[in-house]
Design a protein around this motif. Structure first.
Motif, PDB file in Angstrom:
ATOM      1  N   GLU A 109     -51.429 -30.496  -8.320  1.00  0.00           N
ATOM      2  CA  GLU A 109     -51.827 -31.091 -10.061  1.00  0.00           C
ATOM      3  C   GLU A 109     -53.335 -32.494  -8.910  1.00  0.00           C
ATOM      4  OE1 GLU A 109     -49.384 -32.654 -12.278  1.00  0.00           O
ATOM      5  OE2 GLU A 109     -48.057 -31.083 -12.667  1.00  0.00           O
ATOM      6  N   THR A 110     -53.265 -32.243  -8.219  1.00  0.00           N
ATOM      7  CA  THR A 110     -54.327 -33.372  -7.535  1.00  0.00           C
ATOM      8  C   THR A 110     -55.264 -32.150  -7.122  1.00  0.00           C
ATOM      9  OG1 THR A 110     -53.351 -33.902  -5.940  1.00  0.00           O
ATOM     10  CG2 THR A 110     -53.404 -35.584  -7.354  1.00  0.00           C
ATOM     11  N   PHE A 111     -56.647 -33.059  -6.308  1.00  0.00           N
ATOM     12  CA  PHE A 111     -57.380 -32.251  -5.640  1.00  0.00           C
ATOM     13  C   PHE A 111     -57.467 -32.306  -3.810  1.00  0.00           C
ATOM     14  CE2 PHE A 111     -60.744 -34.042  -8.454  1.00  0.00           C
ATOM     15  CZ  PHE A 111     -60.909 -32.704  -9.135  1.00  0.00           C
ATOM     16  N   GLU A 112     -56.398 -33.688  -4.089  1.00  0.00           N
ATOM     17  CA  GLU A 112     -55.463 -33.944  -2.537  1.00  0.00           C
ATOM     18  C   GLU A 112     -54.623 -32.861  -1.912  1.00  0.00           C
ATOM     19  OE1 GLU A 112     -57.195 -37.856  -4.171  1.00  0.00           O
ATOM     20  OE2 GLU A 112     -56.324 -36.340  -4.443  1.00  0.00           O
ATOM     21  N   GLU A 113     -53.707 -32.167  -3.246  1.00  0.00           N
ATOM     22  CA  GLU A 113     -52.363 -31.595  -2.752  1.00  0.00           C
ATOM     23  C   GLU A 113     -53.277 -29.751  -2.638  1.00  0.00           C
ATOM     24  OE1 GLU A 113     -50.391 -32.009  -6.652  1.00  0.00           O
ATOM     25  OE2 GLU A 113     -49.393 -33.281  -5.920  1.00  0.00           O
ATOM     26  N   ASN A 114     -53.904 -29.268  -3.647  1.00  0.00           N
ATOM     27  CA  ASN A 114     -54.634 -28.152  -3.866  1.00  0.00           C
ATOM     28  C   ASN A 114     -55.773 -27.958  -2.357  1.00  0.00           C
ATOM     29  OD1 ASN A 114     -53.863 -27.355  -5.974  1.00  0.00           O
ATOM     30  ND2 ASN A 114     -55.896 -27.764  -6.806  1.00  0.00           N
ATOM     31  N   ALA A 115     -56.570 -28.929  -1.792  1.00  0.00           N
ATOM     32  CA  ALA A 115     -56.628 -28.905  -0.477  1.00  0.00           C
ATOM     33  C   ALA A 115     -56.036 -29.240   0.982  1.00  0.00           C
ATOM     34  CB  ALA A 115     -57.648 -30.792  -0.230  1.00  0.00           C
ATOM     35  N   GLY A 116     -54.590 -29.338   0.151  1.00  0.00           N
ATOM     36  CA  GLY A 116     -53.658 -29.543   1.689  1.00  0.00           C
ATOM     37  C   GLY A 116     -52.805 -27.896   1.470  1.00  0.00           C
ATOM     38  N   GLN A 117     -52.685 -27.270   0.646  1.00  0.00           N
ATOM     39  CA  GLN A 117     -52.099 -26.291   0.270  1.00  0.00           C
ATOM     40  C   GLN A 117     -52.989 -25.627   1.069  1.00  0.00           C
ATOM     41  OE1 GLN A 117     -51.743 -25.797  -3.533  1.00  0.00           O
ATOM     42  NE2 GLN A 117     -49.403 -26.252  -4.230  1.00  0.00           N
ATOM     43  N   LYS A 118     -54.322 -25.369   1.378  1.00  0.00           N
ATOM     44  CA  LYS A 118     -54.758 -24.695   2.292  1.00  0.00           C
ATOM     45  C   LYS A 118     -54.371 -24.378   3.222  1.00  0.00           C
ATOM     46  CE  LYS A 118     -58.495 -24.656  -1.258  1.00  0.00           C
ATOM     47  NZ  LYS A 118     -59.801 -24.769  -1.761  1.00  0.00           N
ATOM     48  N   SER A 119     -54.669 -26.123   3.905  1.00  0.00           N
ATOM     49  CA  SER A 119     -55.067 -26.359   5.520  1.00  0.00           C
ATOM     50  C   SER A 119     -53.627 -26.124   5.244  1.00  0.00           C
ATOM     51  CB  SER A 119     -55.811 -27.976   5.697  1.00  0.00           C
ATOM     52  OG  SER A 119     -54.406 -28.590   4.829  1.00  0.00           O
ATOM     53  N   TRP A 120     -52.568 -26.730   5.405  1.00  0.00           N
ATOM     54  CA  TRP A 120     -51.350 -26.267   5.737  1.00  0.00           C
ATOM     55  C   TRP A 120     -50.803 -24.597   5.675  1.00  0.00           C
ATOM     56  CZ3 TRP A 120     -48.783 -29.585   8.552  1.00  0.00           C
ATOM     57  CH2 TRP A 120     -48.941 -30.707   8.978  1.00  0.00           C
ATOM     58  N   TYR A 121     -51.229 -23.864   4.752  1.00  0.00           N
ATOM     59  CA  TYR A 121     -50.447 -22.655   4.720  1.00  0.00           C
ATOM     60  C   TYR A 121     -51.506 -21.999   6.410  1.00  0.00           C
ATOM     61  CZ  TYR A 121     -50.642 -17.987   3.981  1.00  0.00           C
ATOM     62  OH  TYR A 121     -49.586 -16.712   3.359  1.00  0.00           O
ATOM     63  N   VAL A 122     -52.795 -22.537   6.566  1.00  0.00           N
ATOM     64  CA  VAL A 122     -53.241 -21.457   7.676  1.00  0.00           C
ATOM     65  C   VAL A 122     -52.664 -21.533   8.999  1.00  0.00           C
ATOM     66  CG1 VAL A 122     -55.821 -21.127   9.296  1.00  0.00           C
ATOM     67  CG2 VAL A 122     -55.551 -21.407   6.458  1.00  0.00           C
ATOM     68  N   TYR A 123     -52.097 -23.290   9.309  1.00  0.00           N
ATOM     69  CA  TYR A 123     -51.595 -23.791  10.152  1.00  0.00           C
ATOM     70  C   TYR A 123     -50.602 -23.431  10.506  1.00  0.00           C
ATOM     71  CZ  TYR A 123     -50.651 -27.368  13.986  1.00  0.00           C
ATOM     72  OH  TYR A 123     -49.894 -27.963  15.008  1.00  0.00           O
ATOM     73  N   ASN A 124     -50.394 -23.886   9.443  1.00  0.00           N
ATOM     74  CA  ASN A 124     -48.221 -23.242   9.275  1.00  0.00           C
ATOM     75  C   ASN A 124     -48.136 -21.289   9.668  1.00  0.00           C
ATOM     76  OD1 ASN A 124     -47.617 -25.404   9.250  1.00  0.00           O
ATOM     77  ND2 ASN A 124     -46.595 -24.969   6.614  1.00  0.00           N
ATOM     78  N   ASN A 125     -49.503 -20.757   8.873  1.00  0.00           N
ATOM     79  CA  ASN A 125     -49.066 -18.569   8.845  1.00  0.00           C
ATOM     80  C   ASN A 125     -49.609 -18.433  10.273  1.00  0.00           C
ATOM     81  OD1 ASN A 125     -47.729 -17.697   6.821  1.00  0.00           O
ATOM     82  ND2 ASN A 125     -48.510 -19.858   6.204  1.00  0.00           N
ATOM     83  N   TYR A 126     -51.250 -19.541  10.914  1.00  0.00           N
ATOM     84  CA  TYR A 126     -51.845 -18.488  12.235  1.00  0.00           C
ATOM     85  C   TYR A 126     -52.146 -19.653  13.151  1.00  0.00           C
ATOM     86  CZ  TYR A 126     -53.061 -15.503   8.341  1.00  0.00           C
ATOM     87  OH  TYR A 126     -53.477 -14.454   7.584  1.00  0.00           O
ATOM     88  N   ASN A 127     -50.924 -21.190  12.954  1.00  0.00           N
ATOM     89  CA  ASN A 127     -51.285 -21.872  14.075  1.00  0.00           C
ATOM     90  C   ASN A 127     -52.780 -22.283  14.601  1.00  0.00           C
ATOM     91  OD1 ASN A 127     -49.584 -23.277  16.140  1.00  0.00           O
ATOM     92  ND2 ASN A 127     -49.202 -21.962  17.312  1.00  0.00           N
ATOM     93  N   MET A 128     -53.115 -22.696  13.682  1.00  0.00           N
ATOM     94  CA  MET A 128     -55.069 -22.821  14.266  1.00  0.00           C
ATOM     95  C   MET A 128     -55.299 -23.381  13.520  1.00  0.00           C
ATOM     96  SD  MET A 128     -57.109 -19.444  13.867  1.00  0.00           S
ATOM     97  CE  MET A 128     -57.868 -19.691  14.797  1.00  0.00           C
ATOM     98  N   ASN A 129     -55.747 -24.886  14.389  1.00  0.00           N
ATOM     99  CA  ASN A 129     -56.751 -26.251  13.029  1.00  0.00           C
ATOM    100  C   ASN A 129     -57.160 -25.660  11.968  1.00  0.00           C
ATOM    101  OD1 ASN A 129     -55.105 -28.509  15.314  1.00  0.00           O
ATOM    102  ND2 ASN A 129     -56.508 -28.192  16.469  1.00  0.00           N
ATOM    103  N   CYS A 130     -57.369 -26.693  10.650  1.00  0.00           N
ATOM    104  CA  CYS A 130     -57.818 -25.994  10.314  1.00  0.00           C
ATOM    105  C   CYS A 130     -58.286 -26.875   8.691  1.00  0.00           C
ATOM    106  CB  CYS A 130     -57.083 -24.818   9.026  1.00  0.00           C
ATOM    107  SG  CYS A 130     -57.680 -24.444   7.754  1.00  0.00           S
ATOM    108  N   PHE A 131     -59.613 -27.111   8.024  1.00  0.00           N
ATOM    109  CA  PHE A 131     -59.433 -26.913   6.928  1.00  0.00           C
ATOM    110  C   PHE A 131     -59.697 -27.457   5.674  1.00  0.00           C
ATOM    111  CE2 PHE A 131     -63.884 -26.990   9.081  1.00  0.00           C
ATOM    112  CZ  PHE A 131     -64.262 -27.292   7.494  1.00  0.00           C
ATOM    113  N   GLY A 132     -59.441 -27.547   4.942  1.00  0.00           N
ATOM    114  CA  GLY A 132     -59.479 -27.019   2.918  1.00  0.00           C
ATOM    115  C   GLY A 132     -59.709 -27.838   2.437  1.00  0.00           C
ATOM    116  N   ASP A 133     -60.443 -27.576   0.897  1.00  0.00           N
ATOM    117  CA  ASP A 133     -61.318 -28.248   0.435  1.00  0.00           C
ATOM    118  C   ASP A 133     -60.928 -28.194  -1.045  1.00  0.00           C
ATOM    119  OD1 ASP A 133     -62.747 -26.193  -0.362  1.00  0.00           O
ATOM    120  OD2 ASP A 133     -64.526 -27.913  -0.566  1.00  0.00           O
ATOM    121  N   ASP A 134     -60.915 -28.725  -1.437  1.00  0.00           N
ATOM    122  CA  ASP A 134     -61.022 -28.957  -2.876  1.00  0.00           C
ATOM    123  C   ASP A 134     -61.915 -29.860  -3.653  1.00  0.00           C
ATOM    124  OD1 ASP A 134     -60.018 -27.231  -5.010  1.00  0.00           O
ATOM    125  OD2 ASP A 134     -58.514 -28.952  -5.499  1.00  0.00           O
ATOM    126  N   SER A 135     -62.782 -29.266  -4.977  1.00  0.00           N
ATOM    127  CA  SER A 135     -62.953 -30.134  -5.105  1.00  0.00           C
ATOM    128  C   SER A 135     -63.445 -30.176  -7.079  1.00  0.00           C
ATOM    129  CB  SER A 135     -64.615 -29.888  -5.072  1.00  0.00           C
ATOM    130  OG  SER A 135     -64.960 -28.399  -4.351  1.00  0.00           O
TER     131      SER A 135
END
Length: 192
Positions: A45-71
């Motif tokens: 429900e916030t930009f912070e939550e959506n951005a975090g969903q993306k970066s954590w998904y990649v980190y947890n599933n691909y074991n790669m440092n990642c950034f995601g954004d929401d705007s």
């Protein structure tokens, strides 16, 4: 630190903007390049939550440092709409339909103050870091300009007489919400 970072997007416009700002300091990999063809949910429900969903998904599933954004675009007269729903405001990802709906909802409203807000979630070595950027402005009554994407043709930043869609990429990146958030991200990465 590895100079490779995953940017949790397949949006080529965003990738081009961020790459221009990174100026070769890091090699950005897209979701497609790491073999991720999942449409990562944005259920926050916030930009912070959506951005975090993306970066954590990649980190947890691909074991790669990642950034995601929401705007998105936050319009005062519409109680913050379209906000986190900016990309699908009209129920589709069609930029023109989203703009049409926004302009229709603003008909007859004097207050056209708005801001673009971007939040970047960087997951680096299992720890999340957040970076935010905003740019204040107003919503024009009609489209102007052909560059950029999304709501750029109707957003005029404070202190300017042209829309984001009438600016060159360098000029827009210097003042844009994403530009400001990416600048904070880059400055942070330089210290790692």
């Amino acid at each position: 630190m590895s100079s490779k970072l995953v940017f949790a997007t397949n949006n080529l416009h965003k990738l081009e903007e961020v790459n221009a700002m990174l100026n070769g300091a890091f090699e950005l990999l897209t979701l497609e390049q790491i073999g991720c063809d999942v449409d990562i949910p944005e259920t926050g429900e916030t930009f912070e939550e959506n951005a975090g969903q993306k970066s954590w998904y990649v980190y947890n599933n691909y074991n790669m440092n990642c950034f995601g954004d929401d705007s998105g675009l936050v319009v005062d007269a519409l109680n913050g709409e379209p906000g986190v729903y900016s990309a699908r405001y009209s129920g589709t990802r069609d930029h023109d339909k989203n703009i049409d709906l926004l302009l229709k909802k603003l008909e007859g409203k004097e207050n056209r103050a708005a801001r673009f807000k971007a939040v970047i979630s960087l997951v680096l070595g299992g720890k999340e870091h957040l970076f935010e950027g905003t740019v204040e402005g107003t919503i024009r009554h009609a489209r102007s300009g052909t560059d950029g994407f999304g709501y750029d043709p109707i957003f005029q930043a404070d202190g300017y007489t042209i829309t984001f869609a009438e600016m060159g990429m360098d000029e827009k990146n210097a003042i844009s919400h994403r530009g400001r958030a990416v600048e904070k991200l880059v400055n942070f990465l330089k210290t790692q």
